[in-house]
Design an enzyme around this catalytic site. Sequence first.
Site, PDB file in Angstrom:
ATOM      1  CD  GLU A  32      -2.952  -1.125   2.276  1.00  0.00           C
ATOM      2  OE1 GLU A  32      -2.861  -0.251   3.165  1.00  0.00           O
ATOM      3  OE2 GLU A  32      -3.815  -2.024   2.300  1.00  0.00           O
ATOM      4  CE  LYS A  51      -5.246  -5.040   0.891  1.00  0.00           C
ATOM      5  NZ  LYS A  51      -6.039  -4.815   2.110  1.00  0.00           N
ATOM      6  CB  ALA A  68     -12.210  -5.925   2.023  1.00  0.00           C
ATOM      7  CG  ASP A  69      -7.299  -1.297   1.945  1.00  0.00           C
ATOM      8  OD1 ASP A  69      -6.456  -2.033   2.498  1.00  0.00           O
ATOM      9  OD2 ASP A  69      -7.252  -0.056   2.010  1.00  0.00           O
ATOM     10  CB  SER A  70     -11.369  -0.324   5.805  1.00  0.00           C
ATOM     11  OG  SER A  70     -12.334  -1.286   5.478  1.00  0.00           O
TER      12      SER A  70
END
Length: 190
Positions: A32, A51, A68-70
């Site tokens: 990231e 991802k 997922a990413d947050s």
Amino acid sequence: MELILGSQSSARANLLKEHGIKFEQKALYFDEESLKTTDPREFVYLACKGKLEKAKKLLTNHCVIVVADSVVSVDNRMQRKAKNKQEALEFLKRQNGNEIEVLTCSALISPVLEWLDLSVFRARLKAFDSSEIEKYLESGLWQESAGCVRLEDFHRPYIKSSSKNLSVGLGLNVEGLLGALKLGAKLSLL
């Protein structure tokens, strides 16, 4: 068909368990730090897409992969995972008594379907109790979460009002995922 959760997040794993979804958890490494944007929406989208590209390498005819990413946004300022206690304290000070947004990008890939969703969970927070902040920082739990936001415990008593899509705030759009899984099952029968 086997479902693989391409995430080390315990919150995401718990969401799948709570919805009776059987899965295997595997870490997918995506750097990231290579993303240069500071826009929270763009960042979370690009991280999830990165991802998803890694997940494509694991894809077989017999599996579905979920990633997922947050990130957290306060006044459109992005908060990722805090690097240390001082940064965690700064994040919490910014959130204190304000509205926070948890932006979650969820994605699924299978042999018949690719689904990607960017959703936002909003919460208006009351002022934090300073002694509780200190306990929270000492606990180290903040290290696991974007913006140190833990709606399942620390932040819960401070929520004045919020949107209804709590799973998005916890890191995975489960409602959307369930719809994508149903669609994927129908498509694989064709």
